[in-house]
Scaffold this motif. Sequence first.
Motif, PDB file in Angstrom:
ATOM      1  N   PRO A 495       0.720  -1.147  -0.007  1.00  0.00           N
ATOM      2  CA  PRO A 495      -0.117  -0.121  -0.026  1.00  0.00           C
ATOM      3  C   PRO A 495       0.761   1.229  -0.039  1.00  0.00           C
ATOM      4  O   PRO A 495       1.871   1.282   0.914  1.00  0.00           O
ATOM      5  N   ALA A 496       0.795   2.202  -1.127  1.00  0.00           N
ATOM      6  CA  ALA A 496       1.630   3.276  -0.903  1.00  0.00           C
ATOM      7  C   ALA A 496       1.593   3.954   0.341  1.00  0.00           C
ATOM      8  O   ALA A 496       2.766   4.741   0.595  1.00  0.00           O
ATOM      9  N   GLY A 497       0.702   4.243   1.153  1.00  0.00           N
ATOM     10  CA  GLY A 497       0.910   4.677   2.533  1.00  0.00           C
ATOM     11  C   GLY A 497       1.817   4.015   3.537  1.00  0.00           C
ATOM     12  O   GLY A 497       2.588   4.714   4.334  1.00  0.00           O
ATOM     13  N   GLU A 498       2.273   2.734   2.983  1.00  0.00           N
ATOM     14  CA  GLU A 498       3.264   2.026   3.723  1.00  0.00           C
ATOM     15  C   GLU A 498       4.706   2.214   3.445  1.00  0.00           C
ATOM     16  O   GLU A 498       5.680   1.972   4.003  1.00  0.00           O
ATOM     17  N   LEU A 499       4.826   2.969   2.460  1.00  0.00           N
ATOM     18  CA  LEU A 499       6.059   3.202   1.805  1.00  0.00           C
ATOM     19  C   LEU A 499       7.218   3.762   3.080  1.00  0.00           C
ATOM     20  O   LEU A 499       8.305   3.182   2.979  1.00  0.00           O
ATOM     21  N   LYS A 500       6.676   4.733   3.703  1.00  0.00           N
ATOM     22  CA  LYS A 500       7.684   5.293   4.669  1.00  0.00           C
ATOM     23  C   LYS A 500       7.703   4.434   5.764  1.00  0.00           C
ATOM     24  O   LYS A 500       8.512   4.723   6.663  1.00  0.00           O
ATOM     25  N   HIS A 501       6.836   3.505   5.883  1.00  0.00           N
ATOM     26  CA  HIS A 501       7.035   2.719   6.962  1.00  0.00           C
ATOM     27  C   HIS A 501       8.106   1.548   6.912  1.00  0.00           C
ATOM     28  O   HIS A 501       8.106   0.604   7.642  1.00  0.00           O
ATOM     29  N   GLY A 502       8.771   1.405   5.609  1.00  0.00           N
ATOM     30  CA  GLY A 502       9.931   0.494   5.560  1.00  0.00           C
ATOM     31  C   GLY A 502      10.465   0.325   3.984  1.00  0.00           C
ATOM     32  O   GLY A 502      11.676   0.468   3.740  1.00  0.00           O
ATOM     33  N   PRO A 503       9.622   0.366   3.064  1.00  0.00           N
ATOM     34  CA  PRO A 503       9.991  -0.112   2.082  1.00  0.00           C
ATOM     35  C   PRO A 503      10.813   1.033   1.198  1.00  0.00           C
ATOM     36  O   PRO A 503      11.626   0.631   0.342  1.00  0.00           O
ATOM     37  N   ILE A 504      10.559   2.114   1.382  1.00  0.00           N
ATOM     38  CA  ILE A 504      11.318   3.280   1.086  1.00  0.00           C
ATOM     39  C   ILE A 504      12.891   3.151   1.209  1.00  0.00           C
ATOM     40  O   ILE A 504      13.775   3.808   0.323  1.00  0.00           O
ATOM     41  N   ALA A 505      13.336   2.320   2.024  1.00  0.00           N
ATOM     42  CA  ALA A 505      14.720   2.146   2.295  1.00  0.00           C
ATOM     43  C   ALA A 505      15.192   1.441   1.208  1.00  0.00           C
ATOM     44  O   ALA A 505      16.402   1.308   0.920  1.00  0.00           O
ATOM     45  N   LEU A 506      14.524   0.616   0.364  1.00  0.00           N
ATOM     46  CA  LEU A 506      14.966  -0.196  -0.726  1.00  0.00           C
ATOM     47  C   LEU A 506      15.440   0.634  -1.858  1.00  0.00           C
ATOM     48  O   LEU A 506      16.120   0.228  -2.808  1.00  0.00           O
ATOM     49  N   VAL A 507      14.934   1.974  -1.903  1.00  0.00           N
ATOM     50  CA  VAL A 507      14.814   2.704  -3.313  1.00  0.00           C
ATOM     51  C   VAL A 507      16.382   2.789  -3.555  1.00  0.00           C
ATOM     52  O   VAL A 507      17.214   3.543  -2.847  1.00  0.00           O
ATOM     53  N   ASP A 508      16.987   2.417  -4.773  1.00  0.00           N
ATOM     54  CA  ASP A 508      18.243   2.831  -5.197  1.00  0.00           C
ATOM     55  C   ASP A 508      18.216   2.234  -6.778  1.00  0.00           C
ATOM     56  O   ASP A 508      17.188   2.068  -7.304  1.00  0.00           O
ATOM     57  N   ASP A 509      19.208   2.279  -7.219  1.00  0.00           N
ATOM     58  CA  ASP A 509      19.397   2.243  -8.848  1.00  0.00           C
ATOM     59  C   ASP A 509      19.128   0.756  -9.109  1.00  0.00           C
ATOM     60  O   ASP A 509      18.998   0.782 -10.447  1.00  0.00           O
ATOM     61  N   ARG A 510      19.077  -0.138  -8.416  1.00  0.00           N
ATOM     62  CA  ARG A 510      18.731  -1.516  -8.840  1.00  0.00           C
ATOM     63  C   ARG A 510      17.387  -1.530  -8.955  1.00  0.00           C
ATOM     64  O   ARG A 510      16.942  -3.007  -9.442  1.00  0.00           O
ATOM     65  N   PHE A 511      16.515  -0.742  -8.299  1.00  0.00           N
ATOM     66  CA  PHE A 511      14.775  -1.110  -8.399  1.00  0.00           C
ATOM     67  C   PHE A 511      14.118  -0.085  -9.166  1.00  0.00           C
ATOM     68  O   PHE A 511      14.861   1.097  -9.529  1.00  0.00           O
ATOM     69  N   PHE A 512      13.126  -0.444  -9.976  1.00  0.00           N
ATOM     70  CA  PHE A 512      12.271   0.443 -10.489  1.00  0.00           C
ATOM     71  C   PHE A 512      11.002   0.334  -9.429  1.00  0.00           C
ATOM     72  O   PHE A 512      10.759  -0.532  -9.063  1.00  0.00           O
ATOM     73  N   GLU A 513      10.186   1.523  -9.479  1.00  0.00           N
ATOM     74  CA  GLU A 513       8.996   1.476  -8.809  1.00  0.00           C
ATOM     75  C   GLU A 513       7.638   1.790  -9.750  1.00  0.00           C
ATOM     76  O   GLU A 513       7.830   2.758 -10.383  1.00  0.00           O
ATOM     77  N   VAL A 514       6.807   1.108  -9.648  1.00  0.00           N
ATOM     78  CA  VAL A 514       5.798   1.069 -10.407  1.00  0.00           C
ATOM     79  C   VAL A 514       4.432   1.870  -9.510  1.00  0.00           C
ATOM     80  O   VAL A 514       4.247   1.281  -8.318  1.00  0.00           O
ATOM     81  N   PHE A 515       4.004   2.931  -9.860  1.00  0.00           N
ATOM     82  CA  PHE A 515       2.956   3.630  -9.219  1.00  0.00           C
ATOM     83  C   PHE A 515       1.816   3.375  -9.935  1.00  0.00           C
ATOM     84  O   PHE A 515       1.687   3.935 -10.941  1.00  0.00           O
TER      85      PHE A 515
END
Length: 602
Positions: A495-515
Amino acid sequence: MCGIVGYIGKGRAQSVLTSGLARLEYRGYDSAGIVTFNGRATLLRAKGKVADLNKLVKSSATSDSVGIGHTRWATHGEPSVKNAHPHRAGRIYMVHNGIIENYKELKSRLKNHKFASETDSEVLAALIDSFYKDDLTEAVIKALQLVDGTYGIAVVATDNPEKIVVARNGSPLIIGVGKDETLVASDASALLGYTDRAIYLNDGEIAAITRDGIALRNLQNEPVDAEIEKIEADLAQIQKQGYAHFLLKEISEQPKTLAETLRGRVDVRNERVVLGGINMTPSQLRGIKHITIVGCGTAYYAGLLASYYIEQLVEDVTVNVVIASEFRYKSSYIPHDSVALIVSQSGETADTLACMREIQSRGVKCLGIINSVGSTIAREADGGVYIHAGPEISVASTKAFTSQTSAMLMFGIMLAQSRSINPRDVRPFIQELSILPSEIGKLIKNQSKAIAAIAKKYSSFDHAIYLGRGTAYPVALEGALKLKEISYVDANGYPAGELKHGPIALVDDRFFEVFVIPDDELLEKMVSNLQEVEARSGHIIAITNSSKKLAAETVIKVPTKLKVLTPILLNVVQQLFAYHIAVARGNDVDQPRNLAKSVTVE
Ligand code: M6R
C-alpha cells in the motif's frame, strides 16, 4: 498439478497420450512418461517436457492401442527419469496426481518391493501390486482403503492390459466417452477433439474401463451409477491461434472473455444485474451481513479488489478476504448471516477447496467464482458464478483476474439491489462494467507497442516495488505477482501509505517503482508518495489515467471513460508490461520455472 492421460481404443495410444500430455503440460512440466501395452509394456520416461518425451517416442514407436501417461510437478523426489511416472511395481503400472500422506508407514509394510524412485506414488503402485491376484479393481480398492491423502490415479496390470482402472480423491479425473474409444484425463482439455461426453469422477469413486464399457464403484466396492455430461470447451480455445504465447493470447482476448462474463447478467438499460447461479432470493441477499472471500494468488487479489467495491456499494456488509492456505490456521469466526465467495480459476486449488469444505461444515453457504466448468469447487459449491473466461493455459493468470473481479462486483451490485439502494449509487458500476470490455480492447490496440518498448527499457532491473492506494492497492499486489512469476524479477507490492514505514529504504538504482494511480480521490496522496521516491532518485513508472503532470521517469497514460473501474484497466497495462519484460529476458513465459497451473497439493 501433474497431468494424467489414459487411452483404450482403436487409435495409436502413444500419439493420443503425448498429444494429451502436451495439452496438460501447463499443470506440471518437470518430467513426463507413458506406458503402452501390446503383449509387452513399452515404458518411456523423460526428464523435462513432453517435447523431450516425444524424442523417445520417435525412436520407440509402437502401434499399441492402450496406455497411460503423466506429466509431473515434483513433490516427493527431484525431477528425474527415475521419479517420473508411470511407476512400475510387479505387474502394476500406475500414474498418480496428489500426495500419499502416509506413504512412509505403507512403505514399511512393503518389504517385497525394491523401490526404484523417491516418490510417494511408487508406494501406492507397490501396495496395489501386493493386493493384486486377478481382479485389478478389487486390488485398487483394497489399497486405497489404506491410503491417507489425495489421489487421481490410472492403473494397468501387465497380465490384463485391456483394462484401465482409475480412481480419485481430491485430484480430478475425467473419463472421456468416445466412439470406439475411451480416454482418461485429469483435465477436460486433453479430451477435446476426441469427445465432448465425459464422466466426472467424484471423490471415493473407482472406474474400470475396458473396450466393452465403464463400470463405476465406490470404496466399499459397491456399484455407482455413471452420469455422462457434456464438455463445454472447444479445441480452438486451447490453441495459440497465431499468438507467440498463450499469455499474450489470454491478455489480448480479455475484451471478449470479459464480455462473456457479463453476458446476460448485466442489463444496462434497466440498470439491473442478475446472477442466476447464486440461487438466492432478494430477501436472502438482504440477510447477508458478512462476506468471506477465499482464494490464492491472483484469485486472492481479485477478491481483495472486489472487497473494496462491495464495501463501497453496500454499507451494512463487512468483507473479509482471506488467503486460503492461512484460513484454516486462524480459527476465524464466521457469523451465520454470512456467505463465502470461493474464488478459483481452476476450481481445483487444494487450499481453496479445503477452505470451502471447512466453511460449509460450519453451515455457511459457499458460492464459487470459478472459471473451469465441472471442476471440483464448482461441483461442491452451494451455487455460484462461472466466469466463462474460457480455458486459461498460461500459468500466469490474467483474464481470470479481470473476470473474477467483475463477477464479484456483480454480486456486490446484487446485494445493493436487494437493499433498494439508490440506483444512482449503483449506476456508475453497471455502466462502467458494460464498457469495460471495449475500454480494455482500446488499451490493447493502441498502447501495446508503447508498453512493450517501456518494458524492454526496464527489463534488466532485478528488483521492483509496486504501489497503490485504495482499489489500486490490490492491483499493485497483482502487478508485482505477475512480474515476479514470469520474469523472476524480485517484485513486491505495498500500500503506498506503507512506503515510509519501511519499503522506501529499498529505493536505489537496482529498483524500479511502479505507481498505480487512478484519477480518483486518492490521486494527491499518490502524487506525494511518488515525489518522495523521486526525491531519492527512484526509477518511477507511473501507470495512470490522470492528466496531471507527474514527476516520474516514465508515465504510461491510459485515456479512458472509466472512473470507478479504472484500476481493472490499469492492471491490463501491468499484464502487458510483465509479459514483455519476461519475453525480453528470454524466459519461458507460459511455463515459468518451478510453477504449475493448478495447485492441487497443499
Ligand atoms: O486456479 P486458482 O485460481 O485457484 O489458482 C490460484 C493461484 O494458484 C493462481 O492465481 C496463481 O497465483 C497464478 N499463477 C497467478 O498468476
